[in-house]
Design a protein around this motif. Structure first.
Motif, short mmCIF file in Angstrom:
data_model
loop_
_atom_site.label_atom_id
_atom_site.label_comp_id
_atom_site.label_asym_id
_atom_site.label_seq_id
_atom_site.Cartn_x
_atom_site.Cartn_y
_atom_site.Cartn_z
N LYS A 1 7.52 -1.80 -4.30
CA LYS A 1 7.55 -1.93 -5.68
C LYS A 1 8.11 -1.10 -6.45
CE LYS A 1 2.53 -3.63 -5.59
NZ LYS A 1 1.15 -3.25 -6.01
N ILE B 1 12.08 -1.96 -6.43
CA ILE B 1 12.45 -3.13 -7.35
C ILE B 1 12.57 -2.85 -8.82
CG2 ILE B 1 12.08 -5.58 -7.53
CD1 ILE B 1 11.08 -6.11 -4.96
N ASP C 1 13.05 -3.78 -13.02
CA ASP C 1 13.01 -5.01 -13.84
C ASP C 1 13.16 -4.41 -15.21
OD1 ASP C 1 13.26 -7.52 -14.81
OD2 ASP C 1 11.26 -7.64 -14.97
N ILE D 1 14.95 -9.88 -3.00
CA ILE D 1 14.97 -9.73 -4.56
C ILE D 1 15.87 -10.69 -5.20
CG2 ILE D 1 15.96 -8.06 -6.24
CD1 ILE D 1 15.54 -5.69 -4.02
N GLU E 1 5.62 -15.91 -11.85
CA GLU E 1 4.22 -15.33 -11.03
C GLU E 1 4.00 -16.84 -10.61
OE1 GLU E 1 -0.43 -14.55 -12.52
OE2 GLU E 1 1.24 -13.40 -13.70
N GLY F 1 10.86 -10.32 -5.12
CA GLY F 1 10.59 -9.75 -6.29
C GLY F 1 11.52 -10.65 -7.16
N SER G 1 13.84 -10.19 -10.86
CA SER G 1 14.09 -9.11 -11.91
C SER G 1 14.94 -9.88 -12.62
CB SER G 1 14.59 -7.98 -11.17
OG SER G 1 14.86 -7.08 -11.99
#
Length: 181
Positions: free
Chosen positions: A11, A14, A16, A123, A135, A146, A148
């Motif tokens: 977490k 990554i 954003d 990613i 989501e 993830g 971003s």
């Protein structure tokens, strides 16, 4: 989707958004141009990704069944002890992008990862995203992925405009040079 210690580090890894201000790229660019610009500025890109990333390659070939696929960018994270697949998109996030990245992460896990490596991380870096759509897209995916967005500010372009003469100023200078002859 990862054990607690790895999950927290992943977490933190990554970001954003990612800030790609170090790129000088034309206004209308495609994914290949973005990828090439990032690879040409790999040191800056690695610094933007954060500590622990080692660059493996771009357009990394992976064969699945009878088909050939090419991962945009592949890294190895030395602290997480895992491969990191980076998929680039020059448009707003679409749910199908998550499926493509999920496929690449699975392919790396099955074809490249060794027993001493942790699970591969994916990613997806897009021009923009709707957090709710992202989501929903990831809700039933069991891989650590993830999503971003990235930013390229126009400050550099504005700096050039301020420091460079206008067309009118250039034309006036040419006229002056011609009149001196």
């Amino acid at each position: 989707m990862l054990p607690a210690v790895q999950s927290e580090l992943a977490k933190q890894t990554i970001k954003d958004p990612y800030n790609f201000d170090f790129l000088t790229i034309r206004d209308k660019y495609d994914e290949r141009e973005l990828e090439e610009a990032l690879v040409n500025q790999i040191t800056s890109f690695l610094l933007e990704l954060g500590t622990g990333f080692s660059y493996i390659g771009r357009q990394v070939h992976i064969k699945v069944g009878e088909s050939d696929f090419y991962i945009d960018l592949l890294f190895y994270h030395v602290k997480l002890h895992s491969y990191v697949v980076v998929e680039l998109k020059t448009e707003k996030f679409k749910p199908e992008f998550a499926g493509q990245l999920n496929f690449y992460v699975t392919a790396v896990n099955k074809n490249m990862k060794s027993n001493s490596d942790n699970q591969t991380i994916g990613i997806l870096i897009c021009r923009d995203k709707d957090n709710v759509v992202a989501e929903y897209s990831l809700e039933n995916i069991s891989q650590p992925i993830g999503i971003s967005k990235y930013e390229i500010s126009k400050l550099l372009e504005q700096e050039y405009k301020i420091s460079l003469p206008s067309i009118e100023e250039i034309e006036e200078s040419i006229k002056e040079l011609d009149s001196e002859k």
